[in-house]
Design an enzyme around this catalytic site. Structure first.
Site, PDB file in Angstrom:
ATOM      1  N   LYS A   1       8.556  -5.788 -15.655  1.00  0.00           N
ATOM      2  CA  LYS A   1       7.184  -6.315 -15.576  1.00  0.00           C
ATOM      3  C   LYS A   1       6.738  -6.823 -16.952  1.00  0.00           C
ATOM      4  O   LYS A   1       6.064  -7.844 -17.056  1.00  0.00           O
ATOM      5  CB  LYS A   1       6.218  -5.222 -15.079  1.00  0.00           C
ATOM      6  CG  LYS A   1       6.409  -4.812 -13.630  1.00  0.00           C
ATOM      7  CD  LYS A   1       6.138  -5.925 -12.618  1.00  0.00           C
ATOM      8  CE  LYS A   1       4.679  -6.295 -12.520  1.00  0.00           C
ATOM      9  NZ  LYS A   1       4.453  -7.266 -11.388  1.00  0.00           N
TER      10      LYS A   1
ATOM     11  N   ASP B   1      -0.158  -1.125 -15.758  1.00  0.00           N
ATOM     12  CA  ASP B   1      -0.399  -0.425 -17.026  1.00  0.00           C
ATOM     13  C   ASP B   1       0.904   0.169 -17.586  1.00  0.00           C
ATOM     14  O   ASP B   1       0.944   0.578 -18.737  1.00  0.00           O
ATOM     15  CB  ASP B   1      -1.460   0.671 -16.865  1.00  0.00           C
ATOM     16  CG  ASP B   1      -1.080   1.788 -15.903  1.00  0.00           C
ATOM     17  OD1 ASP B   1      -0.010   1.714 -15.272  1.00  0.00           O
ATOM     18  OD2 ASP B   1      -1.872   2.754 -15.785  1.00  0.00           O
TER      19      ASP B   1
HETATM   20  P1  NAD Z   1       5.120  -3.304  -2.880  1.00  0.00           P
HETATM   21  O1  NAD Z   1       6.497  -2.892  -3.270  1.00  0.00           O
HETATM   22  O2  NAD Z   1       4.368  -2.504  -1.885  1.00  0.00           O
HETATM   23  O3  NAD Z   1       5.139  -4.801  -2.310  1.00  0.00           O
HETATM   24  C1  NAD Z   1       5.861  -5.823  -2.914  1.00  0.00           C
HETATM   25  C2  NAD Z   1       5.884  -7.000  -1.938  1.00  0.00           C
HETATM   26  O4  NAD Z   1       6.603  -8.067  -2.582  1.00  0.00           O
HETATM   27  C3  NAD Z   1       6.601  -6.699  -0.626  1.00  0.00           C
HETATM   28  O5  NAD Z   1       5.859  -7.228   0.455  1.00  0.00           O
HETATM   29  C4  NAD Z   1       7.937  -7.415  -0.777  1.00  0.00           C
HETATM   30  O6  NAD Z   1       8.486  -7.834   0.459  1.00  0.00           O
HETATM   31  C5  NAD Z   1       7.556  -8.589  -1.656  1.00  0.00           C
HETATM   32  N1  NAD Z   1       8.688  -9.118  -2.421  1.00  0.00           N
HETATM   33  C6  NAD Z   1       9.600  -8.413  -3.140  1.00  0.00           C
HETATM   34  N2  NAD Z   1      10.495  -9.244  -3.693  1.00  0.00           N
HETATM   35  C7  NAD Z   1      10.115 -10.509  -3.340  1.00  0.00           C
HETATM   36  C8  NAD Z   1      10.637 -11.793  -3.615  1.00  0.00           C
HETATM   37  N3  NAD Z   1      11.735 -11.958  -4.372  1.00  0.00           N
HETATM   38  N4  NAD Z   1       9.992 -12.865  -3.115  1.00  0.00           N
HETATM   39  C9  NAD Z   1       8.883 -12.710  -2.330  1.00  0.00           C
HETATM   40  N5  NAD Z   1       8.376 -11.513  -2.024  1.00  0.00           N
HETATM   41  C10 NAD Z   1       8.969 -10.419  -2.525  1.00  0.00           C
HETATM   42  O7  NAD Z   1       4.322  -3.430  -4.237  1.00  0.00           O
HETATM   43  P2  NAD Z   1       2.777  -3.151  -4.547  1.00  0.00           P
HETATM   44  O8  NAD Z   1       2.615  -1.717  -4.844  1.00  0.00           O
HETATM   45  O9  NAD Z   1       1.973  -3.789  -3.503  1.00  0.00           O
HETATM   46  O10 NAD Z   1       2.622  -3.953  -5.911  1.00  0.00           O
HETATM   47  C11 NAD Z   1       2.264  -5.328  -5.910  1.00  0.00           C
HETATM   48  C12 NAD Z   1       2.214  -5.817  -7.343  1.00  0.00           C
HETATM   49  O11 NAD Z   1       1.267  -5.061  -8.076  1.00  0.00           O
HETATM   50  C13 NAD Z   1       3.530  -5.669  -8.097  1.00  0.00           C
HETATM   51  O12 NAD Z   1       3.701  -6.791  -8.919  1.00  0.00           O
HETATM   52  C14 NAD Z   1       3.349  -4.416  -8.933  1.00  0.00           C
HETATM   53  O13 NAD Z   1       4.115  -4.477 -10.105  1.00  0.00           O
HETATM   54  C15 NAD Z   1       1.869  -4.483  -9.221  1.00  0.00           C
HETATM   55  N6  NAD Z   1       1.180  -3.205  -9.430  1.00  0.00           N
HETATM   56  C16 NAD Z   1       1.367  -2.166  -8.568  1.00  0.00           C
HETATM   57  C17 NAD Z   1       0.642  -0.985  -8.743  1.00  0.00           C
HETATM   58  C18 NAD Z   1       0.757   0.186  -7.796  1.00  0.00           C
HETATM   59  O14 NAD Z   1       0.203   1.251  -8.085  1.00  0.00           O
HETATM   60  N7  NAD Z   1       1.435   0.057  -6.658  1.00  0.00           N
HETATM   61  C19 NAD Z   1      -0.243  -0.880  -9.824  1.00  0.00           C
HETATM   62  C20 NAD Z   1      -0.385  -1.964 -10.693  1.00  0.00           C
HETATM   63  C21 NAD Z   1       0.322  -3.124 -10.478  1.00  0.00           C
HETATM   64  O1  DAU Z   2       0.657   2.626 -13.135  1.00  0.00           O
HETATM   65  C1  DAU Z   2       0.919   1.634 -12.208  1.00  0.00           C
HETATM   66  C2  DAU Z   2       2.219   1.922 -11.502  1.00  0.00           C
HETATM   67  O2  DAU Z   2       1.971   3.000 -10.605  1.00  0.00           O
HETATM   68  C3  DAU Z   2       2.732   0.712 -10.747  1.00  0.00           C
HETATM   69  O3  DAU Z   2       3.043  -0.300 -11.651  1.00  0.00           O
HETATM   70  C4  DAU Z   2       3.957   1.064  -9.901  1.00  0.00           C
HETATM   71  O4  DAU Z   2       4.335  -0.054  -9.123  1.00  0.00           O
HETATM   72  C5  DAU Z   2       3.592   2.209  -8.990  1.00  0.00           C
HETATM   73  O5  DAU Z   2       4.730   2.610  -8.253  1.00  0.00           O
HETATM   74  C6  DAU Z   2       3.062   3.395  -9.803  1.00  0.00           C
HETATM   75  O6  DAU Z   2       4.103   3.964 -10.624  1.00  0.00           O
HETATM   76  P1  DAU Z   2       4.280   5.559 -10.781  1.00  0.00           P
HETATM   77  O7  DAU Z   2       5.674   5.828 -11.154  1.00  0.00           O
HETATM   78  O8  DAU Z   2       3.196   6.122 -11.631  1.00  0.00           O
HETATM   79  O9  DAU Z   2       3.970   5.991  -9.241  1.00  0.00           O
HETATM   80  P2  DAU Z   2       4.660   7.064  -8.308  1.00  0.00           P
HETATM   81  O10 DAU Z   2       3.783   7.221  -7.110  1.00  0.00           O
HETATM   82  O11 DAU Z   2       6.104   6.780  -8.085  1.00  0.00           O
HETATM   83  O12 DAU Z   2       4.561   8.402  -9.168  1.00  0.00           O
HETATM   84  C7  DAU Z   2       3.297   8.902  -9.588  1.00  0.00           C
HETATM   85  C8  DAU Z   2       3.561  10.163 -10.389  1.00  0.00           C
HETATM   86  O13 DAU Z   2       4.078  11.167  -9.491  1.00  0.00           O
HETATM   87  C9  DAU Z   2       4.619   9.995 -11.460  1.00  0.00           C
HETATM   88  O14 DAU Z   2       4.264  10.792 -12.568  1.00  0.00           O
HETATM   89  C10 DAU Z   2       5.888  10.521 -10.816  1.00  0.00           C
HETATM   90  C11 DAU Z   2       5.373  11.612  -9.900  1.00  0.00           C
HETATM   91  N1  DAU Z   2       6.160  11.837  -8.674  1.00  0.00           N
HETATM   92  C12 DAU Z   2       6.486  10.760  -7.905  1.00  0.00           C
HETATM   93  C13 DAU Z   2       7.215  10.926  -6.749  1.00  0.00           C
HETATM   94  C14 DAU Z   2       7.615   9.740  -5.898  1.00  0.00           C
HETATM   95  C15 DAU Z   2       6.494  13.114  -8.297  1.00  0.00           C
HETATM   96  O15 DAU Z   2       6.163  14.113  -8.984  1.00  0.00           O
HETATM   97  N2  DAU Z   2       7.207  13.295  -7.142  1.00  0.00           N
HETATM   98  C16 DAU Z   2       7.608  12.238  -6.352  1.00  0.00           C
HETATM   99  O16 DAU Z   2       8.301  12.465  -5.330  1.00  0.00           O
END
Ligand code: NAD
Ligand code: DAU
Length: 353
Positions: A163, A134
């Site tokens: 992204k 998002d």
């Molecule tokens: P993550 O960082 O935990 O995992 C990413 C994985 O991708 C790892 O296992 C890493 O080794 C692998 N990777 C990185 N570069 C690579 C490459 N060049 N080739 C092959 N593998 C590679 O990420 P996540 O939180 O699991 O997110 C997964 C996907 O979902 C991402 O595309 C992210 O943008 C998307 N996403 C994440 C969130 C969230 O809240 N974490 C929310 C919405 C969408």
């Molecule tokens: O919305 C989806 C996204 O959510 C994904 O696409 C990303 O991969 C994922 O990392 C996440 O992004 P955010 O930046 O929202 O997540 P994060 O957990 O890093 O931070 C959540 C909120 O908390 C954000 O407002 C920043 C704040 N934050 C984060 C960290 C790491 C803090 O206040 N303190 C911290 O130490």
């Protein structure tokens, strides 16, 4: 039947693979570069399961992709592989461009090559599903309607911009070449195997270690939290029934401020693992804000409910309790991921704040 998943050793990818094998059971080829965020311990529950084939490699490696596609002939490719942490993208955007933009481009080209050689029926049935975020939509004013799929792209961090770029490539490969694509925009995930650089697991592991709980700025930023297993079931629903070329928002209907999140975690830990030194709230420390920080992200997930009948199963109350309990029950997993470069990252991101 086989699917190819990229990034399946990361947080969401590994939860998806576990969910997929339990719910669908088709073979999964799991291609992951095992960056700092990739962790084979996340997949221990399926060690020895012949339906899971792990391949250590990069989505930017065209020769490897061609070989895997030719050998395993998947009916779908789901692209989770990415650099995913906003703060890391601020310190060093290069890897985000390499994997999220160029890597997705290379993957699309390899998949296009494979797909164009299929017969008509297999071509029509094939799907390329791109797991996006998002954050490509940017930030909402307080009280503004949540992001729909029609919202303009307004990415604010290098991560979100990378992204957004990858989403545009996926869209163009559909419109220009006819590749049958689906794109999803998930909100903030949380749950088992969440790497403790992100807010929720970081706060839990820091609290348990008696360390400060860093809240950026005033802590009034809003996110919409989605339990990771709900995300996995939504991705399955989109793969099964999503309309080719369309995009689907996936959210948890859980808008909360960061401070509310931290207070909730502290209260749960007070109940589940009381600290003789006092309530965990005492550890909250406001630190310098994140540059370009999105003030509010919120997902309108009505389209996926209307078209595909999907709604999250967890409330935030049930999901956060499971998450805290999971981390309490897995101290070895935590200790393992905190080895190596994790300490360098914590020092770089927090010492100067
Ligand atoms: P993550 O960082 O935990 O995992 C990413 C994985 O991708 C790892 O296992 C890493 O080794 C692998 N990777 C990185 N570069 C690579 C490459 N060049 N080739 C092959 N593998 C590679 O990420 P996540 O939180 O699991 O997110 C997964 C996907 O979902 C991402 O595309 C992210 O943008 C998307 N996403 C994440 C969130 C969230 O809240 N974490 C929310 C919405 C969408
Ligand atoms: O919305 C989806 C996204 O959510 C994904 O696409 C990303 O991969 C994922 O990392 C996440 O992004 P955010 O930046 O929202 O997540 P994060 O957990 O890093 O931070 C959540 C909120 O908390 C954000 O407002 C920043 C704040 N934050 C984060 C960290 C790491 C803090 O206040 N303190 C911290 O130490």
């Amino acid at each position: 039947m086989t699917i190819l998943v990229t990034g399946g050793a990361g947080f969401i990818g590994s939860n998806f693979v576990l969910d997929w094998l339990a719910a669908v059971g088709e073979r999964v080829i799991n291609l992951d570069a095992l960056t700092y965020a990739g962790n084979l311990h996340n997949l221990e529950a399926i060690a020895g399961d012949t339906r899971h084939v792990f391949v250590h490699g990069d989505i930017g490696d065209r020769a490897l992709l061609d070989r895997l596609l030719a050998e395993y002939r998947p009916r779908a490719v789901l692209n989770f592989a990415a650099e995913s942490h906003v703060d890391r993208s601020i310190h060093g955007p290069g890897d985000f461009m390499r994997t999220n933009v160029l890597g997705t481009f290379t993957l699309l080209e390899a998949v296009r090559g494979f797909w164009s050689g299929l017969d008509d029926a297999a071509k029509a049935a094939f799907r390329f599903q791109h797991v996006s975020t998002d954050e490509v939509y940017g930030s909402l004013a307080p009280g503004a309607p949540a992001f729909t799929e029609a919202h303009a792209y307004e990415p604010n961090s290098p991560y979100a911009a990378s992204k957004a770029a990858s989403d545009h490539l996926v869209r163009a490969w559909h419109h220009t070449y006819g590749l049958p694509v689906l794109t999803t925009h998930g909100s903030n995930n949380y749950g088992p195997f969440h790497f403790p650089e992100k807010l929720i697991p970081l706060v839990i592991v820091n609290a348990l270690a008696g360390k400060p709980l860093p809240v950026y700025g005033d802590g009034q930023q809003v996110r919409d939290w989605l339990y990771v297993r709900d995300h996995a079931s939504a991705l399955r629903a989109v793969l099964a029934g999503g309309r080719i070329g369309e995009t689907y928002n996936i959210g948890g209907w859980n808008e909360m401020t960061n401070l509310e999140i931290v207070h909730t975690i502290c209260a749960l830990l007070d109940e589940l693992r009381p600290d003789p030194a006092g309530a965990y709230r005492r550890l909250i420390a406001h630190v310098a804000d994140r540059p370009g920080h999105d003030r509010r992200c919120a997902i309108d997930a009505r389209k996926i409910e209307r078209q595909l009948g999907w709604r999250p199963a967890e409330t935030f109350e049930s999901g956060i309790r499971k998450t805290v309990q999971w981390l309490l029950d897995h101290p070895d997993w935590v200790a393992n991921v905190q080895r190596g470069s994790y300490r360098d990252w914590v020092a770089m991101n927090y010492n100067a704040r």
